[in-house]
Design a protein around this motif. Structure first.
Motif, mmCIF file in Angstrom:
data_model
loop_
_atom_site.group_PDB
_atom_site.id
_atom_site.type_symbol
_atom_site.label_atom_id
_atom_site.label_comp_id
_atom_site.label_asym_id
_atom_site.label_seq_id
_atom_site.Cartn_x
_atom_site.Cartn_y
_atom_site.Cartn_z
ATOM 1 N N TRP A 1 -25.607 28.351 39.875
ATOM 2 C CA TRP A 1 -25.140 29.329 38.874
ATOM 3 C C TRP A 1 -26.330 29.913 38.103
ATOM 4 C CZ3 TRP A 1 -20.270 26.815 36.137
ATOM 5 C CH2 TRP A 1 -19.259 26.697 37.074
ATOM 6 N N PRO A 2 -26.248 31.210 37.763
ATOM 7 C CA PRO A 2 -27.302 31.801 36.937
ATOM 8 C C PRO A 2 -27.260 31.227 35.518
ATOM 9 C CG PRO A 2 -25.501 33.345 37.237
ATOM 10 C CD PRO A 2 -25.223 32.194 38.137
ATOM 11 N N GLN A 3 -28.408 31.337 34.817
ATOM 12 C CA GLN A 3 -28.494 30.775 33.472
ATOM 13 C C GLN A 3 -27.490 31.432 32.526
ATOM 14 O OE1 GLN A 3 -30.283 28.082 32.580
ATOM 15 N NE2 GLN A 3 -29.076 28.230 30.713
ATOM 16 N N SER A 4 -27.213 32.730 32.737
ATOM 17 C CA SER A 4 -26.254 33.417 31.855
ATOM 18 C C SER A 4 -24.875 32.785 31.958
ATOM 19 C CB SER A 4 -26.186 34.902 32.229
ATOM 20 O OG SER A 4 -25.927 35.056 33.622
ATOM 21 N N LEU A 5 -24.451 32.417 33.167
ATOM 22 C CA LEU A 5 -23.150 31.771 33.339
ATOM 23 C C LEU A 5 -23.163 30.373 32.741
ATOM 24 C CD1 LEU A 5 -20.313 31.460 34.434
ATOM 25 C CD2 LEU A 5 -21.276 30.975 36.700
ATOM 26 N N ARG A 6 -24.268 29.634 32.974
ATOM 27 C CA ARG A 6 -24.361 28.287 32.420
ATOM 28 C C ARG A 6 -24.268 28.315 30.894
ATOM 29 N NH1 ARG A 6 -26.825 24.184 35.456
ATOM 30 N NH2 ARG A 6 -27.197 24.718 37.647
ATOM 31 N N THR A 7 -24.973 29.284 30.268
ATOM 32 C CA THR A 7 -24.962 29.395 28.807
ATOM 33 C C THR A 7 -23.561 29.726 28.292
ATOM 34 O OG1 THR A 7 -27.261 30.145 28.838
ATOM 35 C CG2 THR A 7 -25.959 30.592 26.843
ATOM 36 N N ALA A 8 -22.896 30.670 28.970
ATOM 37 C CA ALA A 8 -21.548 31.053 28.535
ATOM 38 C C ALA A 8 -20.593 29.869 28.624
ATOM 39 C CB ALA A 8 -21.039 32.215 29.387
ATOM 40 N N VAL A 9 -20.705 29.075 29.704
ATOM 41 C CA VAL A 9 -19.827 27.908 29.861
ATOM 42 C C VAL A 9 -20.112 26.880 28.777
ATOM 43 C CG1 VAL A 9 -19.219 25.977 31.372
ATOM 44 C CG2 VAL A 9 -19.496 28.267 32.324
ATOM 45 N N GLU A 10 -21.410 26.656 28.455
ATOM 46 C CA GLU A 10 -21.758 25.704 27.400
ATOM 47 C C GLU A 10 -21.187 26.141 26.053
ATOM 48 O OE1 GLU A 10 -25.971 25.420 27.507
ATOM 49 O OE2 GLU A 10 -26.040 24.254 29.364
ATOM 50 N N ILE A 11 -21.173 27.450 25.806
ATOM 51 C CA ILE A 11 -20.623 27.971 24.544
ATOM 52 C C ILE A 11 -19.135 27.677 24.440
ATOM 53 C CG2 ILE A 11 -20.080 30.089 23.281
ATOM 54 C CD1 ILE A 11 -22.786 31.192 24.255
ATOM 55 N N ILE A 12 -18.374 27.977 25.525
ATOM 56 C CA ILE A 12 -16.915 27.833 25.405
ATOM 57 C C ILE A 12 -16.497 26.365 25.354
ATOM 58 C CG2 ILE A 12 -16.525 30.061 26.528
ATOM 59 C CD1 ILE A 12 -15.541 28.534 28.995
ATOM 60 N N VAL A 13 -17.134 25.477 26.163
ATOM 61 C CA VAL A 13 -16.687 24.079 26.157
ATOM 62 C C VAL A 13 -17.096 23.374 24.876
ATOM 63 C CG1 VAL A 13 -16.677 23.909 28.661
ATOM 64 C CG2 VAL A 13 -18.735 23.247 27.408
ATOM 65 N N GLY A 14 -18.102 23.898 24.169
ATOM 66 C CA GLY A 14 -18.534 23.284 22.922
ATOM 67 C C GLY A 14 -17.829 23.823 21.705
ATOM 68 N N SER A 15 -16.972 24.829 21.890
ATOM 69 C CA SER A 15 -16.319 25.480 20.757
ATOM 70 C C SER A 15 -14.954 24.862 20.482
ATOM 71 C CB SER A 15 -16.154 26.980 21.037
ATOM 72 O OG SER A 15 -15.406 27.589 19.996
ATOM 73 N N GLY A 16 -14.592 24.830 19.211
ATOM 74 C CA GLY A 16 -13.247 24.388 18.839
ATOM 75 C C GLY A 16 -12.236 25.500 18.867
ATOM 76 N N HIS A 17 -12.663 26.745 19.045
ATOM 77 C CA HIS A 17 -11.757 27.887 19.163
ATOM 78 C C HIS A 17 -11.320 28.047 20.619
ATOM 79 C CE1 HIS A 17 -12.470 29.233 15.049
ATOM 80 N NE2 HIS A 17 -13.770 29.071 15.247
ATOM 81 N N ALA A 18 -10.133 28.596 20.801
ATOM 82 C CA ALA A 18 -9.619 28.811 22.155
ATOM 83 C C ALA A 18 -10.424 29.908 22.838
ATOM 84 C CB ALA A 18 -8.147 29.188 22.108
ATOM 85 N N MET A 19 -11.103 29.558 23.918
ATOM 86 C CA MET A 19 -11.952 30.509 24.625
ATOM 87 C C MET A 19 -11.722 30.419 26.131
ATOM 88 S SD MET A 19 -15.667 30.386 22.744
ATOM 89 C CE MET A 19 -15.870 30.901 21.032
ATOM 90 N N GLN A 20 -11.801 31.605 26.746
ATOM 91 C CA GLN A 20 -11.692 31.703 28.203
ATOM 92 C C GLN A 20 -12.794 32.624 28.694
ATOM 93 O OE1 GLN A 20 -8.184 33.754 29.615
ATOM 94 N NE2 GLN A 20 -9.318 34.398 31.403
ATOM 95 N N LEU A 21 -13.349 32.291 29.851
ATOM 96 C CA LEU A 21 -14.386 33.100 30.475
ATOM 97 C C LEU A 21 -13.879 33.588 31.826
ATOM 98 C CD1 LEU A 21 -17.394 34.012 30.182
ATOM 99 C CD2 LEU A 21 -18.013 31.981 31.502
ATOM 100 N N ALA A 22 -14.017 34.908 32.103
ATOM 101 C CA ALA A 22 -13.692 35.467 33.419
ATOM 102 C C ALA A 22 -14.994 36.011 34.009
ATOM 103 C CB ALA A 22 -12.645 36.565 33.304
ATOM 104 N N TRP A 23 -15.450 35.456 35.154
ATOM 105 C CA TRP A 23 -16.811 35.742 35.642
ATOM 106 C C TRP A 23 -16.775 36.356 37.037
ATOM 107 C CZ3 TRP A 23 -21.077 35.379 32.682
ATOM 108 C CH2 TRP A 23 -22.320 35.543 33.301
#
Length: 694
Positions: A21-43
């Motif tokens: 995976w590219p670093q941009s995708l890895r960073t986005a995934v780290e942001i959503i799994v670490g957040s307490g807000h409901a987040m979804q990523l479509a890649w």
């Protein structure tokens, strides 16, 4: 969700393994799994979905299947509404909405929901938009609370208006009641909350022959027919605290006869006020009408039975003509020495026999009396394997699409009967699209909670769903209401056998499942077969098992064949002798059990289920296993109650085949049971504990 994302099999999908995976995708995934807000990523181009723990409850029963699926597959019911917003984000815009209404199915039924969310573009290392970040809040509880509060305010306003005029309305109603009391043709009473009559109007005299003064002090129980007492006391219990909409009771006339009285009642100022109308004539007329309608239905059913049997006789006569004619010509050609033509007539006879067998199986499925051979079945594999056959059957004007759900649950079902049901559904869909169209075969996992199960008329639990959807003419509600009824058809007389969807309905019911139809006129039809989930693995099936030559008997095994039909016994014994086995025959259960209880060597019992002699094949086999606990048994049956062979739950070492059967299939089944028996014998002779159980 971080654990699920790490464990997910990404290698087979568009994103590839995580390490790539590219670093941009890895960073986005780290942001959503670490957040307490409901987040979804479509890649990516496929809009592959990843989401965090706070977002998972919003998916309902779609979680965790939605992980790694395209955005449109995760939210198919609202995709058409949100796809323009998704396209805007991938074009570089940010979109935000508050209290956006969406009707979606998250818990097995459609529900109205509201959402606050923002869609933001996520760019890759080159600055191009590679993904969509969805930060969302389920506003449904808030909106529903606001609606409830508004409704409450409206109700309070109406109550205030009602209170302002209540005194005037009560006075007017009291005056009207007094006028009605003396002039109404209906019975009127005031009673205590215990049901004792305090006042009765003059209509008691004309309706039931009692003077009003004679009614005072009595109760409804003094007049009610004994068979209606339970209903009367239930009505009295209701009206002590609430309005009684309507109840029909038989009240005794002064002359001893009974009249049907329809009562309505309500509590009023510490009393019960009730009005009763004589509906005897209407009730008697309705009863006569029901009897007439029932007689008409029976007449229509018998007419349909005649049409069905006539159609079956027509079809069977055609098939028998093909079989008998082919056999006669084969005999003639053999006498003439013209052997080249024999194979052609043999193929014709075999083809007609197979069509007759298929017709019989459809009839047994329709009557829910076929003998099933349930096995763990992968519906995805079955649908894909059937696609080519379905396409050839429906013709080139119709496109066939198979959409298999990821991680679909297996079902314990007779795979050949499920194939027949799927093929018949596709043929029905073809008939609904005379000008061509599309048939979609889909699989899905459904978890029905108590509410959804009650709506579907099924037990609560997990189900595999196999659906066939067409783009055809659709059906109105009055047709859908009757499509599963025996003998119901919308086709002209003489087309088909009249079994229709009853065959599929019977098969699903017999398999512990259900069938449901969703259709709109002009918008196509979806027929879904619900089958209970099987908790276990589906074994791999060897495609070469029947292609290899069958090994012959090497240890002099003996097979007992019990069947009251001599032709079947001859066929089975010939197959056994071809394989080198010793065959013993018996024509009924008495003779068969006598052999089984002797010291004769018998390695396998092949028996019909329906036998003369006082016991069926299953009972004979069970009796034999008292003294031969490791006896292998193959049941062969043309018609049997499924319970006769264990309702699909056979003991170890038992198997079942439906007549008629292909000779090679019979030989393969006999061989497999013999081999299993030989394996158990080897274990016993090796000094190890036996695995067989009585």
């Amino acid at each position: 969700m971080a654990t699920r994302i790490r464990a997910h099999d990404w290698a087979g999908g568009p994103l590839g393994p995580i390490k790539g995976w590219p670093q941009s995708l890895r960073t986005a995934v780290e942001i959503i799994v670490g957040s307490g807000h409901a987040m979804q990523l479509a890649w990516g181009a496929e809009r592959i979905v990843l989401y965090n723990d706070a977002y998972a409850p919003m998916l309902g029963e779609r979680h965790p299947v939605a992980l790694g699926r395209p955005f449109r597959d995760a939210w198919p019911d609202v995709w058409e509404e949100i796809v323009p917003l998704v396209d805007k984000v991938f074009a570089g815009e940010t979109v935000r909405f508050e209290d956006m209404p969406l009707v979606m199915t998250r818990h097995g039924y459609p529900e109205e929901t509201w959402w606050n969310f923002s869609y933001s573009p996520v760019r890759d290392e080159m600055g191009a938009v590679a993904g969509l970040l969805n930060v969302t809040v389920d506003a449904t509880p808030k909106i529903r609370a606001e609606h409830a509060e508004a409704a409450l305010r409206d109700s309070e306003a109406r109550l205030r208006d009602l209170a302002d005029t209540l005194e005037q309305k009560v006075a007017a109603r009291t005056a009207e009641r007094d006028r009605m009391w003396d002039t109404s043709p209906d019975l009127m009473v005031e009673a205590s909350l215990e049901g004792v009559y305090q006042r009765a109007n003059p209509a008691w005299r004309s309706v039931l022959g009692y003077e009003p003064a004679d009614v005072v002090g009595s109760t409804a129980a003094d007049f009610t027919h004994p068979d209606d007492m339970k209903l009367m006391f239930g009505a009295l219990a209701t009206v002590q605290t609430d309005r009684l909409p309507s109840v029909n009771l038989r009240f005794r006339h002064r002359d001893g006869s009974y009249c049907w009285i329809q009562w309505v009642a309500a509590p009023s100022a510490g009393l019960i006020f009730a009005i009763g109308r004589d509906v005897t004539v209407a009730v008697d007329a309705a009863k006569h009408l029901r009897e007439t309608e029932e007689a008409l239905r029976q007449s229509q059913k018998m007419e349909a039975v005649g049409q069905l049997t006539g159609g079956l006789a027509h079809d069977f006569n055609n098939l028998l003509a093909g079989i008998s004619g082919s056999l006669e010509l084969m005999q003639t050609r053999l006498q003439q020495g013209r052997f080249n033509d024999v194979e052609r007539y043999m193929a014709a006879a075999q083809g007609a026999s197979k069509r007759a067998a298929a017709l019989t199986h459809r009839l047994l499925a329709f009557s829910r009396r076929q003998t099933l051979d349930p096995r763990p079945t992968d519906a995805n594999r079955l649908a894909v394997d059937m696609q080519e056959m379905i396409q050839r059957t429906v013709g080139p004007a119709i496109t066939i699409e198979v959409v298999g759900a990821s991680g679909v649950w297996p079902a314990l079902v007779d795979p050949s009967q499920l194939e027949n049901a799927l093929l018949n559904l596709c043929i029905n869909a073809r008939d609904a699209m005379p000008d061509g169209g599309r048939i979609t075969v889909e699989t899905a996992n459904k978890w029905l909670d108590e509410r959804a199960a009650r709506q579907q008329g099924m037990p609560e639990g997990q189900y595999l769903v196999l659906s066939v959807t067409d783009t055809g003419t659709g059906m109105p509600p009055e047709v859908i209401e009757h499509v599963f009824e025996p003998f119901f058809t919308t086709k002209p007389l003489g087309e088909g056998t009249g079994l229709g969807l009853s065959m599929i309905y019977g098969f699903a019911q017999q398999s512990g499942g259900q069938v449901r139809i969703y259709s709109e006129v002009g918008n196509g039809t979806t027929v879904s077969i619900y089958l209970p989930r099987y908790y276990g693995a589906v074994p791999d099936e060897s495609e070469d098992a029947l292609a290899n030559p069958l090994p012959r008997s090497e240890q002099g095994e003996t097979v007992l064949v019990v069947d009251d039909e001599p032709t079947v016994r001859m066929l089975v014994t010939d197959v056994l002798e071809d394989l080198g086995y010793t065959a013993i025959e018996a024509g009924d259960s008495v003779a068969g059990l006598k052999l089984l209880q002797s010291d004769t060597r018998i390695d396998l019992l092949v028996t019909d289920v329906g036998l003369p002699g006082g016991m069926n094949g299953r009972q004979m086999a069970d009796a034999a296993r008292v003294t031969r606990p490791n006896l292998k048994v193959l049941f062969i049956t043309g018609y049997a109650e499924n319970s006769a062979v264990g309702n699909g739950h056979l003991a170890p070492g038992m198997a079942v085949m439906s007549k008629p059967f292909a000779v090679d299939m019979l030989a393969a089944r006999i061989r497999s049971l013999i081999e299993a028996s030989r394996g158990m014998s080897t274990i016993r002779h090796s000094g190890q504990p036996t695995l067989d159980r009585p």
